[in-house]
Design a protein around this motif. Structure first.
Motif: not given
Length: 144
Positions: A21-30, A32-41
């Motif tokens: 679960i990635v939390l944070g305000p808008p625009g901090v890269g959530k 982007h990080l999810a897509i990166g983890l998906g690509i790595r997977a």
């Protein structure tokens, strides 16, 4: 690189069926990080499916309306080792009972979501706001 993001990059959470679960305000890269983890997977050989929370709700609601459709959709989704739910923060947990029209089911879903979860909180300024501010500052410096 060390730390929780590097550890997630190993995809070791996938065979354990742990949630991230990635939390944070808008625009901090959530996203982007999810897509990166998906690509790595995907690079590690895991099938991945990505959608927004609204997209997932729509998909499951439509399936639920068909006789036996929800069970069939869940069976289809089990083929994927990583399901990414983006923009989950736009659907506050407190409203899930209303959204799914069933408080006990919503409570059970939240319970299962946070059990065995790695919670990562990102903070900082929105990159969109920062880029816009830097552009304005650059243009101001050019005209003066």
């Amino acid at each position: 690189m060390t730390g929780p993001i590097a550890l997630l990059g190993t995809t070791s959470f996938i065979p354990k069926a742990d949630n991230v679960i990635v939390l944070g305000p808008p625009g901090v890269g959530k996203t982007h990080l999810a897509i990166g983890l998906g690509i790595r997977a995907c690079q590690s050989g895991y099938p991945v499916l990505f959608d927004t929370a609204a997209g997932w709700i729509n998909r499951l609601s439509v399936a639920h309306q068909r006789h036996g459709g929800l069970a069939a959709e869940i069976k289809r989704l089990r083929r994927y080792r990583l399901l990414i739910i983006d923009e989950l923060g736009y659907l506050p947990f407190s409203r899930w009972g209303e959204i799914f029209a069933d408080e006990p089911i919503a409570t059970a879903m939240i319970d299962r979501l946070i059990h065995h979860s790695e919670v990562l909180t990102l903070d900082g300024e929105s990159y969109r706001t920062r880029i816009r501010r830097e552009l304005l500052e650059k243009n101001t410096n050019i005209t003066t």
